[in-house]
Scaffold this motif. Structure first.
Motif, mmCIF file in Angstrom:
data_model
loop_
_atom_site.group_PDB
_atom_site.id
_atom_site.type_symbol
_atom_site.label_atom_id
_atom_site.label_comp_id
_atom_site.label_asym_id
_atom_site.label_seq_id
_atom_site.Cartn_x
_atom_site.Cartn_y
_atom_site.Cartn_z
ATOM 1 N N GLU A 194 -70.631 -17.856 -35.227
ATOM 2 C CA GLU A 194 -70.393 -19.252 -34.902
ATOM 3 C C GLU A 194 -68.907 -19.546 -34.918
ATOM 4 O O GLU A 194 -68.399 -20.274 -34.084
ATOM 5 N N LEU A 247 -82.838 -13.656 -38.700
ATOM 6 C CA LEU A 247 -81.865 -14.629 -39.172
ATOM 7 C C LEU A 247 -81.267 -15.365 -37.978
ATOM 8 O O LEU A 247 -80.925 -14.765 -36.973
ATOM 9 N N ASP A 248 -81.172 -16.670 -38.118
ATOM 10 C CA ASP A 248 -80.618 -17.546 -37.077
ATOM 11 C C ASP A 248 -81.524 -17.664 -35.855
ATOM 12 O O ASP A 248 -81.124 -18.205 -34.839
ATOM 13 N N ARG A 249 -82.740 -17.116 -35.956
ATOM 14 C CA ARG A 249 -83.720 -17.367 -34.913
ATOM 15 C C ARG A 249 -84.986 -17.961 -35.556
ATOM 16 O O ARG A 249 -85.505 -18.961 -35.111
ATOM 17 N N ASP A 250 -85.464 -17.290 -36.611
ATOM 18 C CA ASP A 250 -86.683 -17.741 -37.282
ATOM 19 C C ASP A 250 -86.395 -18.266 -38.694
ATOM 20 O O ASP A 250 -87.093 -19.132 -39.184
ATOM 21 N N VAL A 251 -85.427 -17.666 -39.323
ATOM 22 C CA VAL A 251 -85.043 -18.142 -40.655
ATOM 23 C C VAL A 251 -83.551 -18.442 -40.647
ATOM 24 O O VAL A 251 -82.800 -17.875 -39.859
ATOM 25 N N PHE A 252 -83.180 -19.341 -41.529
ATOM 26 C CA PHE A 252 -81.785 -19.760 -41.568
ATOM 27 C C PHE A 252 -81.323 -19.803 -43.012
ATOM 28 O O PHE A 252 -82.112 -20.071 -43.908
ATOM 29 N N THR A 253 -80.060 -19.523 -43.202
ATOM 30 C CA THR A 253 -79.528 -19.644 -44.549
ATOM 31 C C THR A 253 -78.787 -20.971 -44.631
ATOM 32 O O THR A 253 -78.668 -21.681 -43.649
ATOM 33 N N ARG A 254 -78.323 -21.251 -45.824
ATOM 34 C CA ARG A 254 -77.652 -22.522 -46.027
ATOM 35 C C ARG A 254 -76.477 -22.656 -45.056
ATOM 36 O O ARG A 254 -75.814 -21.678 -44.735
ATOM 37 N N GLY A 255 -76.234 -23.912 -44.625
ATOM 38 C CA GLY A 255 -75.383 -24.179 -43.470
ATOM 39 C C GLY A 255 -73.972 -23.655 -43.330
ATOM 40 O O GLY A 255 -73.219 -24.245 -42.593
ATOM 41 N N ALA A 256 -73.596 -22.595 -44.037
ATOM 42 C CA ALA A 256 -72.247 -22.076 -43.805
ATOM 43 C C ALA A 256 -72.175 -21.477 -42.409
ATOM 44 O O ALA A 256 -73.113 -20.844 -41.952
#
Lengths: 242, 176
Positions: A130, A116-125
């Motif tokens: 961050e 997560l946050d390297r190869d796959v991402f979730t909706r922009g929340a």
């Protein structure tokens, strides 16, 4: 006798030992203790010669290796030969190594997963990280440890011809001068990369002095070292403004 | 039927964390769990068949929309500087915790042959590892385990999805 000097990023004494076993293409169940002990100690010597503060764990393993070596040299106790052969003094170490190796591989396979946050991402929340790091300009940088500095150092000296190393440079150098030089460049340029500092230095002594100066400055908390990712450029910043 | 799929899709879209089947059951009060699971599976197939930038995946005990893995170079550009990479030491420590949990720090130190304090602290800060409790032995050492966020970050449905440690299994067989 010469060894190829290769200070990779060792995560600890077991990592170093595994590296030596792989490098020599040795069967982990049948480790030639004398050879490995010798090489292990020579690596510790290299690290010591760089003035690295060796973690106590490295010395513990060194003493374990020497202990095993001495046990192997002793003739088996009488009356033991008839029954099963006495337990191999290496057995415990082998088991520890195998266990460590399994976890090391597990760590690698974890890292190969779609992260997560390297190869796959979730909706922009905005994720928690961050939010907590928002506003920090250098949040892509990670603080580097001693091993990464050593690796960078090795990369710089790797390209050198051995002959060149033997030329004796009589130029007088002092750690204080080097420290002052680094601080001066830092105050002029604000930030500087490790290779900027070392890149044009062609002899080993200057490099070692620069390296030691950086370590000293880090210890004194006068500079901070950051890296943008594994094998990325190591950047130095003055720890205090001005 | 169509309407239910649309509702589930909307719930998934609006949910901030992976959405569990249980939560969907609570929301769609007149639908059986079994039916929802099969609707979710249908939705996963639908998104995969579409070949778009988004896919639905089961992670950390729930379902979540995620971008396609092979599109990461572009998305990363958008999110530049936001991903926090784990150091090898942190990854190793995390692997030990994940496979051996619940466990105390002394056990991590023993396996890795080095002091894990620093790596462990970083993992706690990143909320990948949590304090589960204290062991009832002298000194009452802290027991560690992985978090739900660990499953989310490493794209795991649950801990059983962790690949087995090959060498460890071989070793145990040899000893028997």
């Amino acid at each position: 006798m010469s060894y190829e000097i290769k200070l990779d990023v060792f995560e600890g004494p077991l990592d170093l030992l595994l590296y030596l076993i792989r490098k020599n293409e040795i069967d982990i169940y049948n480790i030639p203790i004398a050879l490995i002990t010798e090489q292990y100690l020579s690596y510790l010597e290299i690290m010591r010669s760089l003035n690295l503060d060796l973690a106590g764990e490295y010395l513990v393993l060194a003493s374990t290796l020497i202990h095993i070596k001495s046990k192997l040299l002793l003739p088996p106790a009488e009356g033991e030969g008839e029954e099963e052969e006495g337990e191999d003094p290496r057995a415990e170490l082998v088991q520890q190594l195998l266990e460590y190796q399994a976890f090391k591989e597990a760590a690698l396979s974890l890292n190969e997963r779609p992260l997560l946050d390297r190869d796959v991402f979730t909706r922009g929340a905005a994720s928690e990280e961050e939010q907590t790091t928002a506003g920090e300009a250098d949040d892509a940088l990670i603080e580097v440890d001693i091993f990464e500095l050593v690796t960078a150092f090795r990369r710089i000296i790797a390209g050198f011809d051995r002959k060149e190393d033997l030329e004796i440079d009589m130029e007088k150098m002092s750690l204080t001068d080097t420290i002052n030089e680094i601080m001066e460049r830092l105050s002029e340029e604000g930030q500087i990369t490790f290779s900027d500092l070392l890149g044009d230095r062609t002899d080993r002594r200057r490099i070692i002095y620069t390296f030691l100066a950086i370590l000293e400055l880090m210890k004194l908390r006068m500079v901070r070292a950051y890296q943008s990712g594994p094998f990325g450029a190591i950047r130095l910043f003055p720890a205090v403004e001005g | 039927m169509e309407e239910k799929i649309a509702i589930i899709e909307a719930l998934l879209f609006a949910s901030e964390a992976p959405l569990t089947v249980e939560r969907i059951v609570e929301t769609l009060s007149d639908t059986e769990k079994k039916e929802i699971v099969s609707l979710l599976e249908g939705l996963i197939r639908e998104y995969d068949a579409r070949g778009g930038g988004i896919c639905l995946r089961e992670v950390a005990g729930g379902f979540q929309f995620r971008t396609r893995t092979d599109l990461s170079p572009w998305v990363r550009k958008l999110k530049i500087g936001r991903s926090a990479l784990l150091s090898p030491a942190a990854l190793e420590t995390l692997a030990v915790v994940a496979y051996r949990q619940p466990l105390v720090k002394a056990e991590i130190d023993r396996i890795r042959g080095v002091d894990a304090s620093g790596a462990l602290k970083g993992l706690l800060e990143k909320k990948l590892v949590r304090i589960v409790g204290r062991k009832d032995v002298p000194g009452k050492p802290i027991i560690y385990g992985t978090t739900r966020k660990f499953l989310e970050v490493f794209n795991l449905k649950d801990l059983s999805e962790l690949p087995t440690l090959r060498e460890l299994r071989d070793l145990q067989e040899q000893q028997e």
